[in-house]
Design a protein around this motif. Structure first.
Motif, PDB file in Angstrom:
ATOM      1  N   ASP A 108       0.816  -1.222   0.000  1.00 28.18           N
ATOM      2  CA  ASP A 108       0.000   0.000   0.000  1.00 28.18           C
ATOM      3  C   ASP A 108       0.853   1.276   0.000  1.00 28.18           C
ATOM      4  O   ASP A 108       0.329   2.383  -0.064  1.00 28.18           O
ATOM      5  CB  ASP A 108      -0.971   0.021   1.187  1.00 28.18           C
ATOM      6  CG  ASP A 108      -0.261   0.180   2.537  1.00 28.18           C
ATOM      7  OD1 ASP A 108       0.994   0.148   2.571  1.00 28.18           O
ATOM      8  OD2 ASP A 108      -0.960   0.334   3.552  1.00 28.18           O
ATOM      9  N   GLY A 109       2.182   1.112   0.098  1.00 22.80           N
ATOM     10  CA  GLY A 109       3.077   2.275   0.009  1.00 22.80           C
ATOM     11  C   GLY A 109       3.200   3.078   1.286  1.00 22.80           C
ATOM     12  O   GLY A 109       3.880   4.109   1.299  1.00 22.80           O
ATOM     13  N   SER A 110       2.570   2.637   2.373  1.00 25.70           N
ATOM     14  CA  SER A 110       2.572   3.469   3.584  1.00 25.70           C
ATOM     15  C   SER A 110       3.964   3.614   4.191  1.00 25.70           C
ATOM     16  O   SER A 110       4.215   4.553   4.942  1.00 25.70           O
ATOM     17  CB  SER A 110       1.589   2.912   4.618  1.00 25.70           C
ATOM     18  OG  SER A 110       1.892   1.561   4.879  1.00 25.70           O
ATOM     19  N   ASP A 111       4.884   2.677   3.885  1.00 22.23           N
ATOM     20  CA  ASP A 111       6.246   2.820   4.415  1.00 22.23           C
ATOM     21  C   ASP A 111       7.218   3.377   3.355  1.00 22.23           C
ATOM     22  O   ASP A 111       8.427   3.427   3.601  1.00 22.23           O
ATOM     23  CB  ASP A 111       6.760   1.489   4.988  1.00 22.23           C
ATOM     24  CG  ASP A 111       6.744   0.369   3.953  1.00 22.23           C
ATOM     25  OD1 ASP A 111       6.141   0.550   2.866  1.00 22.23           O
ATOM     26  OD2 ASP A 111       7.324  -0.695   4.219  1.00 22.23           O
ATOM     27  N   ALA A 112       6.699   3.781   2.212  1.00 22.02           N
ATOM     28  CA  ALA A 112       7.553   4.423   1.199  1.00 22.02           C
ATOM     29  C   ALA A 112       7.498   5.928   1.435  1.00 22.02           C
ATOM     30  O   ALA A 112       6.770   6.664   0.764  1.00 22.02           O
ATOM     31  CB  ALA A 112       7.079   4.077  -0.213  1.00 22.02           C
ATOM     32  N   CYS A 113       8.223   6.359   2.467  1.00 20.96           N
ATOM     33  CA  CYS A 113       8.207   7.773   2.832  1.00 20.96           C
ATOM     34  C   CYS A 113       9.602   8.173   3.287  1.00 20.96           C
ATOM     35  O   CYS A 113      10.464   7.325   3.516  1.00 20.96           O
ATOM     36  CB  CYS A 113       7.179   8.029   3.925  1.00 20.96           C
ATOM     37  SG  CYS A 113       7.465   7.072   5.399  1.00 20.96           S
ATOM     38  N   ALA A 114       9.796   9.477   3.427  1.00 24.68           N
ATOM     39  CA  ALA A 114      11.123   9.988   3.787  1.00 24.68           C
ATOM     40  C   ALA A 114      11.223  10.243   5.278  1.00 24.68           C
ATOM     41  O   ALA A 114      10.219  10.247   5.991  1.00 24.68           O
ATOM     42  CB  ALA A 114      11.370  11.272   3.014  1.00 24.68           C
ATOM     43  N   GLN A 115      12.452  10.436   5.737  1.00 22.86           N
ATOM     44  CA  GLN A 115      12.669  10.881   7.120  1.00 22.86           C
ATOM     45  C   GLN A 115      13.901  11.782   7.175  1.00 22.86           C
ATOM     46  O   GLN A 115      14.792  11.682   6.328  1.00 22.86           O
ATOM     47  CB  GLN A 115      12.809   9.690   8.070  1.00 22.86           C
ATOM     48  CG  GLN A 115      14.025   8.818   7.772  1.00 22.86           C
ATOM     49  CD  GLN A 115      14.201   7.735   8.834  1.00 22.86           C
ATOM     50  OE1 GLN A 115      13.233   7.130   9.269  1.00 22.86           O
ATOM     51  NE2 GLN A 115      15.435   7.501   9.237  1.00 22.86           N
ATOM     52  N   ALA A 116      13.927  12.656   8.172  1.00 23.94           N
ATOM     53  CA  ALA A 116      15.034  13.601   8.294  1.00 23.94           C
ATOM     54  C   ALA A 116      16.266  12.874   8.808  1.00 23.94           C
ATOM     55  O   ALA A 116      16.175  12.026   9.695  1.00 23.94           O
ATOM     56  CB  ALA A 116      14.640  14.712   9.247  1.00 23.94           C
ATOM     57  N   LEU A 117      17.432  13.202   8.223  1.00 22.08           N
ATOM     58  CA  LEU A 117      18.697  12.610   8.685  1.00 22.08           C
ATOM     59  C   LEU A 117      19.512  13.603   9.509  1.00 22.08           C
ATOM     60  O   LEU A 117      20.071  13.266  10.544  1.00 22.08           O
ATOM     61  CB  LEU A 117      19.558  12.213   7.476  1.00 22.08           C
ATOM     62  CG  LEU A 117      19.451  10.853   6.855  1.00 22.08           C
ATOM     63  CD1 LEU A 117      20.536  10.705   5.799  1.00 22.08           C
ATOM     64  CD2 LEU A 117      19.567   9.749   7.886  1.00 22.08           C
ATOM     65  N   LEU A 118      19.622  14.844   8.970  1.00 25.04           N
ATOM     66  CA  LEU A 118      20.453  15.867   9.623  1.00 25.04           C
ATOM     67  C   LEU A 118      19.827  17.228   9.293  1.00 25.04           C
ATOM     68  O   LEU A 118      19.612  17.528   8.127  1.00 25.04           O
ATOM     69  CB  LEU A 118      21.875  15.793   9.051  1.00 25.04           C
ATOM     70  CG  LEU A 118      22.963  16.591   9.744  1.00 25.04           C
ATOM     71  CD1 LEU A 118      23.350  15.944  11.079  1.00 25.04           C
ATOM     72  CD2 LEU A 118      24.212  16.697   8.859  1.00 25.04           C
ATOM     73  N   PRO A 119      19.529  18.051  10.327  1.00 27.90           N
ATOM     74  CA  PRO A 119      18.859  19.333  10.045  1.00 27.90           C
ATOM     75  C   PRO A 119      19.733  20.293   9.235  1.00 27.90           C
ATOM     76  O   PRO A 119      20.969  20.199   9.261  1.00 27.90           O
ATOM     77  CB  PRO A 119      18.557  19.907  11.432  1.00 27.90           C
ATOM     78  CG  PRO A 119      19.310  19.098  12.407  1.00 27.90           C
ATOM     79  CD  PRO A 119      19.715  17.814  11.750  1.00 27.90           C
ATOM     80  N   ALA A 120      19.065  21.217   8.549  1.00 25.02           N
ATOM     81  CA  ALA A 120      19.743  22.171   7.653  1.00 25.02           C
ATOM     82  C   ALA A 120      20.828  22.963   8.385  1.00 25.02           C
ATOM     83  O   ALA A 120      21.869  23.277   7.806  1.00 25.02           O
ATOM     84  CB  ALA A 120      18.704  23.119   7.057  1.00 25.02           C
ATOM     85  N   SER A 121      20.576  23.282   9.655  1.00 23.34           N
ATOM     86  CA  SER A 121      21.513  24.144  10.389  1.00 23.34           C
ATOM     87  C   SER A 121      22.764  23.393  10.859  1.00 23.34           C
ATOM     88  O   SER A 121      23.735  24.011  11.293  1.00 23.34           O
ATOM     89  CB  SER A 121      20.802  24.724  11.604  1.00 23.34           C
ATOM     90  OG  SER A 121      20.311  23.647  12.397  1.00 23.34           O
TER      91      SER A 121
END
Ligand code: DP6
Length: 340
Positions: free
Chosen positions: A169-182
């Motif tokens: 169903d694609g529910s785990d095909a998503c992104a996550q943050a690794l390291l913030p921009a700052s």
């Protein structure tokens, strides 16, 4: 009518992102599920702002949703993609109302600077909120993915990793943050090498590559190890480690596409000249690395303190029309909510 029953108009913005480990190929075109994971950097000051409102009076004169791009009626292909996406939101929110969508881009649309990434990330946030849904970031990312695969990553700021996922169903095909921009002061210097939109869009090119390139299976095999190496380099803030992976990954993606039938060649003479500039700078001791998307422009990763050296070197490369110096930026955010 009380002000609280007026429809909610939501404006959201999102920055574009540039993949350092590319997404090139789908495991399911209907749900737009990627064949592999990918890793990217979300950028500041280059993106989309979209206002959405679902209401009976939002209907266009000719019926359907009222969609504008940079103040003018949206071109038919753009409008059709937005309409299909709004249908997904209407289905999830169980509403049957037409929508008014006004998008402004600070990215030249379809010029190979990933306007669909910022556009669908901003649209996913604005449309879901305007439809009364409060999605969690991974859910929002999975929704944005259905508009455009790269958009799933623009929900988050800084360095971001997208999972291919396993569920049908694609529910785990998503992104996550690794390291913030700052957290890491890098720059992406973009060398623009042509005007106008790309010859073949990424969705179509991916499909042709998967169907006809004998190197496609090799590409799929190589991406997981690039992801492991790139993730480790981001977490260690190891520029040379990340840059080397990004460069080989981009060249492999293009090699795989070039081997399609008919061949998909995004590069022009200035693309190669800019690649040579990057190699020359590196030989001279500046840590600088390129990546190239589905277009002829060259995007160069370097430390913020080296951008003043990298930018003029690219600007004076034969065939380079202009340059942009971009910093890491935040994820998608709501900029305004009003009842009207
Ligand atoms: C080369 O996200 O535009 O930029 O999911 O079909 O809309 P669709 O494709 P899209 O493809 C991006 C391709 C790329 C690499 C990347 O951003 O990972």
């Amino acid at each position: 009518m009380s002000i609280y029953s007026l429809p909610l108009s939501v404006t959201a913005r999102a920055g574009t992102n540039i993949a350092l480990v590319k997404y090139w190929g789908k495991r399911d075109p209907t749900l737009n599920l990627p064949a592999t994971g990918s890793l990217s950097l979300t950028l500041a000051n280059l993106g989309s702002e979209t206002r959405v409102r679902f209401a009976p009076d939002a209907e266009a004169a000719e019926g359907g949703d009222r969609i504008t791009l940079d103040g003018a009626p949206a071109p038919p292909r753009f409008a059709e993609r937005v309409r299909r996406f709004l249908d997904l939101v209407r289905q999830e929110a169980r509403i049957g109302l037409p929508a008014e969508v006004a998008t402004r881009n600070s990215v030249p649309t379809a010029a190979g600077l990933a306007s669909s990434a910022a556009g669908f990330a901003a649209l996913a946030l604005a449309a879901s909120r305007a439809a009364g849904m409060k999605l969690l970031p991974p859910e929002l990312s999975a929704l944005a993915r259905q508009g455009s695969g790269s958009a799933a990553r623009s929900i988050f700021g800084g360095f971001v990793e997208m999972a291919a996922g396993e569920r049908s169903d694609g529910s785990d095909a998503c992104a996550q943050a690794l390291l913030p921009a700052s957290a890491w002061n890098v720059r992406l210097v973009v060398a623009i090498t042509a005007e106008g939109s790309k010859a073949i869009g990424s969705s179509e090119a991916m499909e042709l590559t998967a169907k006809t390139s004998p190197y496609y299976s090799g590409w799929l095999q190589a991406v997981p190890q690039d992801l492991v190496a790139a993730r480790a380099a981001v977490l260690a803030q190891d520029l040379a480690g990340l840059g080397r992976v990004a460069e080989r990954n981009a060249v492999r993606m293009h090699a795989c596409a070039m081997a399609a039938d008919p061949p998909i060649v995004y590069w022009n003479g200035a693309t190669l000249a800019a690649m040579e500039t990057v190699w020359r700078l590196r030989t001279a001791g500046t840590e600088t690395f390129f990546t190239i998307d589905a277009g002829p422009h060259v995007k160069v990763l370097c430390a913020a303190s080296d951008a003043t050296l990298v930018e003029p070197a690219l600007a004076s490369t034969p065939g380079v029309l202009r340059t942009l110096v971009l910093a890491p930026g935040p994820g998608a955010e709501v900029v305004r909510e009003e009842r009207r």
